[in-house]
Scaffold this motif. Structure first.
Motif, PDB file in Angstrom:
ATOM      1  N   PHE A  74       0.957  -0.670   0.367  1.00 19.49           N
ATOM      2  CA  PHE A  74       0.034   0.193  -0.321  1.00 19.49           C
ATOM      3  C   PHE A  74       0.985   1.424   0.090  1.00 19.49           C
ATOM      4  CE2 PHE A  74      -2.099   3.891   2.194  1.00 19.49           C
ATOM      5  CZ  PHE A  74      -2.928   3.512   1.444  1.00 19.49           C
ATOM      6  N   LYS A  75       0.778   2.578  -0.414  1.00 16.90           N
ATOM      7  CA  LYS A  75       1.476   3.626  -1.462  1.00 16.90           C
ATOM      8  C   LYS A  75       0.207   4.888  -1.106  1.00 16.90           C
ATOM      9  CE  LYS A  75       4.627   5.403  -3.018  1.00 16.90           C
ATOM     10  NZ  LYS A  75       5.887   5.770  -3.823  1.00 16.90           N
ATOM     11  N   GLY A  76       0.276   5.445  -0.081  1.00 15.02           N
ATOM     12  CA  GLY A  76      -0.749   6.653  -0.122  1.00 15.02           C
ATOM     13  C   GLY A  76       0.199   7.835   0.801  1.00 15.02           C
ATOM     14  N   VAL A  77      -1.562   8.310   0.964  1.00 20.07           N
ATOM     15  CA  VAL A  77      -1.192   9.339   1.799  1.00 20.07           C
ATOM     16  C   VAL A  77      -2.182   9.683   3.315  1.00 20.07           C
ATOM     17  CG1 VAL A  77      -2.118  11.462   0.027  1.00 20.07           C
ATOM     18  CG2 VAL A  77      -0.370  12.144   1.981  1.00 20.07           C
ATOM     19  N   ILE A  78      -1.774  10.058   4.067  1.00 19.84           N
ATOM     20  CA  ILE A  78      -3.318  10.421   4.941  1.00 19.84           C
ATOM     21  C   ILE A  78      -2.431  12.061   4.901  1.00 19.84           C
ATOM     22  CG2 ILE A  78      -3.134  10.420   7.885  1.00 19.84           C
ATOM     23  CD1 ILE A  78      -0.694   8.982   8.272  1.00 19.84           C
ATOM     24  N   GLU A  79      -4.651  12.322   4.654  1.00 23.38           N
ATOM     25  CA  GLU A  79      -5.466  13.441   4.186  1.00 23.38           C
ATOM     26  C   GLU A  79      -5.063  13.985   5.888  1.00 23.38           C
ATOM     27  OE1 GLU A  79      -8.783  12.793   2.622  1.00 23.38           O
ATOM     28  OE2 GLU A  79      -8.048  12.704   0.732  1.00 23.38           O
ATOM     29  N   LYS A  80      -4.674  15.525   5.356  1.00 22.12           N
ATOM     30  CA  LYS A  80      -4.774  16.203   6.235  1.00 22.12           C
ATOM     31  C   LYS A  80      -4.261  15.901   7.894  1.00 22.12           C
ATOM     32  CE  LYS A  80      -9.218  18.504   4.947  1.00 22.12           C
ATOM     33  NZ  LYS A  80     -10.302  18.494   5.634  1.00 22.12           N
ATOM     34  N   PHE A  81      -2.561  15.288   7.532  1.00 22.86           N
ATOM     35  CA  PHE A  81      -1.883  14.655   8.744  1.00 22.86           C
ATOM     36  C   PHE A  81      -0.993  15.854   9.365  1.00 22.86           C
ATOM     37  CE2 PHE A  81       1.624  13.125  10.529  1.00 22.86           C
ATOM     38  CZ  PHE A  81       0.804  11.855  11.955  1.00 22.86           C
ATOM     39  N   ASN A  82      -1.002  16.110  11.011  1.00 22.67           N
ATOM     40  CA  ASN A  82      -0.414  16.601  11.335  1.00 22.67           C
ATOM     41  C   ASN A  82      -0.137  16.128  12.687  1.00 22.67           C
ATOM     42  OD1 ASN A  82       0.427  18.995  12.907  1.00 22.67           O
ATOM     43  ND2 ASN A  82      -0.850  20.231  12.206  1.00 22.67           N
ATOM     44  N   LEU A  83       1.484  15.989  12.788  1.00 20.29           N
ATOM     45  CA  LEU A  83       1.554  15.634  13.995  1.00 20.29           C
ATOM     46  C   LEU A  83       1.622  16.101  15.240  1.00 20.29           C
ATOM     47  CD1 LEU A  83       3.488  12.303  14.774  1.00 20.29           C
ATOM     48  CD2 LEU A  83       5.603  13.955  14.647  1.00 20.29           C
ATOM     49  N   THR A  84       1.570  17.432  15.093  1.00 22.34           N
ATOM     50  CA  THR A  84       1.849  18.053  16.532  1.00 22.34           C
ATOM     51  C   THR A  84      -0.162  17.809  17.185  1.00 22.34           C
ATOM     52  OG1 THR A  84       1.308  19.934  14.751  1.00 22.34           O
ATOM     53  CG2 THR A  84       3.144  18.964  15.378  1.00 22.34           C
ATOM     54  N   VAL A  85      -0.832  17.487  16.111  1.00 20.75           N
ATOM     55  CA  VAL A  85      -2.238  17.469  16.334  1.00 20.75           C
ATOM     56  C   VAL A  85      -2.336  15.541  17.305  1.00 20.75           C
ATOM     57  CG1 VAL A  85      -2.802  19.174  15.379  1.00 20.75           C
ATOM     58  CG2 VAL A  85      -3.945  16.657  14.887  1.00 20.75           C
ATOM     59  N   LEU A  86      -1.488  15.355  17.226  1.00 20.37           N
ATOM     60  CA  LEU A  86      -1.968  14.041  18.121  1.00 20.37           C
ATOM     61  C   LEU A  86      -1.814  13.470  19.691  1.00 20.37           C
ATOM     62  CD1 LEU A  86      -0.024  11.620  15.635  1.00 20.37           C
ATOM     63  CD2 LEU A  86      -2.233  11.903  15.786  1.00 20.37           C
ATOM     64  N   ASP A  87      -2.440  13.042  20.057  1.00 20.51           N
ATOM     65  CA  ASP A  87      -2.490  12.888  21.418  1.00 20.51           C
ATOM     66  C   ASP A  87      -3.112  11.419  21.487  1.00 20.51           C
ATOM     67  OD1 ASP A  87      -5.344  12.595  21.328  1.00 20.51           O
ATOM     68  OD2 ASP A  87      -5.371  14.949  22.287  1.00 20.51           O
ATOM     69  N   LYS A  88      -3.048  10.794  22.797  1.00 21.67           N
ATOM     70  CA  LYS A  88      -3.259   9.773  22.873  1.00 21.67           C
ATOM     71  C   LYS A  88      -4.834   9.318  23.001  1.00 21.67           C
ATOM     72  CE  LYS A  88      -4.607  11.039  28.293  1.00 21.67           C
ATOM     73  NZ  LYS A  88      -4.054  10.373  30.172  1.00 21.67           N
ATOM     74  N   ASN A  89      -5.483  10.539  23.263  1.00 19.37           N
ATOM     75  CA  ASN A  89      -6.564   9.332  22.784  1.00 19.37           C
ATOM     76  C   ASN A  89      -7.126   9.663  21.116  1.00 19.37           C
ATOM     77  OD1 ASN A  89      -7.886  10.634  25.472  1.00 19.37           O
ATOM     78  ND2 ASN A  89      -7.750  12.928  24.530  1.00 19.37           N
ATOM     79  N   GLY A  90      -6.309   9.876  20.676  1.00 22.06           N
ATOM     80  CA  GLY A  90      -6.420   9.785  19.053  1.00 22.06           C
ATOM     81  C   GLY A  90      -6.944  10.736  18.658  1.00 22.06           C
ATOM     82  N   LYS A  91      -7.120  10.761  17.150  1.00 27.07           N
ATOM     83  CA  LYS A  91      -7.259  11.863  16.433  1.00 27.07           C
ATOM     84  C   LYS A  91      -8.097  10.797  15.119  1.00 27.07           C
ATOM     85  CE  LYS A  91      -6.249  15.428  18.292  1.00 27.07           C
ATOM     86  NZ  LYS A  91      -7.734  15.685  18.594  1.00 27.07           N
ATOM     87  N   ASP A  92      -9.535  10.823  13.802  1.00 26.08           N
ATOM     88  CA  ASP A  92      -9.345  10.555  13.102  1.00 26.08           C
ATOM     89  C   ASP A  92      -9.052  11.129  11.567  1.00 26.08           C
ATOM     90  OD1 ASP A  92     -11.237   8.251  14.582  1.00 26.08           O
ATOM     91  OD2 ASP A  92     -12.829   9.528  15.114  1.00 26.08           O
ATOM     92  N   PHE A  93      -8.630  10.169  10.982  1.00 22.53           N
ATOM     93  CA  PHE A  93      -8.059  10.423   9.286  1.00 22.53           C
ATOM     94  C   PHE A  93      -8.144   9.396   8.511  1.00 22.53           C
ATOM     95  CE2 PHE A  93      -4.684  12.155  11.883  1.00 22.53           C
ATOM     96  CZ  PHE A  93      -4.397  13.337  12.282  1.00 22.53           C
ATOM     97  N   ILE A  94      -8.512  10.277   7.273  1.00 23.54           N
ATOM     98  CA  ILE A  94      -8.799   9.389   5.704  1.00 23.54           C
ATOM     99  C   ILE A  94      -6.766   8.247   5.446  1.00 23.54           C
ATOM    100  CG2 ILE A  94      -9.710   9.592   4.164  1.00 23.54           C
ATOM    101  CD1 ILE A  94     -11.625   9.166   5.786  1.00 23.54           C
ATOM    102  N   ILE A  95      -7.473   7.678   4.722  1.00 23.22           N
ATOM    103  CA  ILE A  95      -6.128   7.341   4.530  1.00 23.22           C
ATOM    104  C   ILE A  95      -6.374   6.799   2.995  1.00 23.22           C
ATOM    105  CG2 ILE A  95      -3.517   5.550   4.381  1.00 23.22           C
ATOM    106  CD1 ILE A  95      -4.036   5.460   7.049  1.00 23.22           C
TER     107      ILE A  95
END
Length: 178
Positions: free
Chosen positions: A93-114
């Motif tokens: 699989f090769k792709g991109v995580i849409e609107k990915f931003n490492l700085t917004v991640l926390d222990k609760n998690g964030k929802d993304f689309i890959i």
């Protein structure tokens, strides 16, 4: 095997080391079970994944012979008759995580689309999958649960077992990248 990992790294171009996170022990589980019949489920715990934290680009590789079933005969049929592991040894699989931003991640998690291209059994398909990504003490955790259709990858299910094996294959990913 080392060549495959090198290809994953090169597919991202040349960037600084801290921009990439990797695992070689990612867990992929798939299930194609049908109610009232034997469970058709396998797990591969040696899948690799690379994430470029700057661009959100992501690549993953799983060797088909790395999937383990409860029943050895199912594993044999999977490798010889369904995915033809000798001819098509890997899924990528090769792709991109849409609107990915490492700085917004926390222990609760964030929802993304890959979004990206899944290659399996000599066929490619553009897919879009949901993922929950979070920071943990062990690294960046990526969790996803989605489905693909065996027909999209020219994986034939013989008529003799067509009522026992689903064409809709549920896939669960669990990666911890460091």
């Amino acid at each position: 095997m080392k060549k495959i990992y090198i290809l994953l790294f090169l597919s991202f171009g040349y960037t600084q080391a801290q921009e990439k996170l990797i695992t070689k022990s990612g867990k992929i589980t798939f299930e194609a079970s049908v109610p009232s019949f034997e469970e058709v489920r396998a797990t591969n715990e040696s899948s690799s994944c690379v994430l470029n934290t700057t661009t959100g680009e992501i690549a993953s590789l799983a060797l088909m012979k790395g999937f383990r079933f409860k029943i050895a005969l199912m594993e044999e049929h999977f490798n010889e008759n369904y995915v033809e592991s000798d001819k098509y040894p890997k899924a990528t699989f090769k792709g991109v995580i849409e609107k990915f931003n490492l700085t917004v991640l926390d222990k609760n998690g964030k929802d993304f689309i890959i979004k990206g291209k899944l290659e399996l059994h000599g066929k490619s398909k553009e897919i879009s999958i949901p993922a929950k990504i979070k920071k943990t003490d062990k690294g960046i955790e990526i969790l996803s649960d989605f489905s693909v259709n065996a027909d999209d990858f020219a994986i034939e299910i013989p008529s003799v077992v067509s009522k026992k094996v689903s064409k809709k294959v549920n896939i669960k990913l669990e990666f911890i990248l460091k």
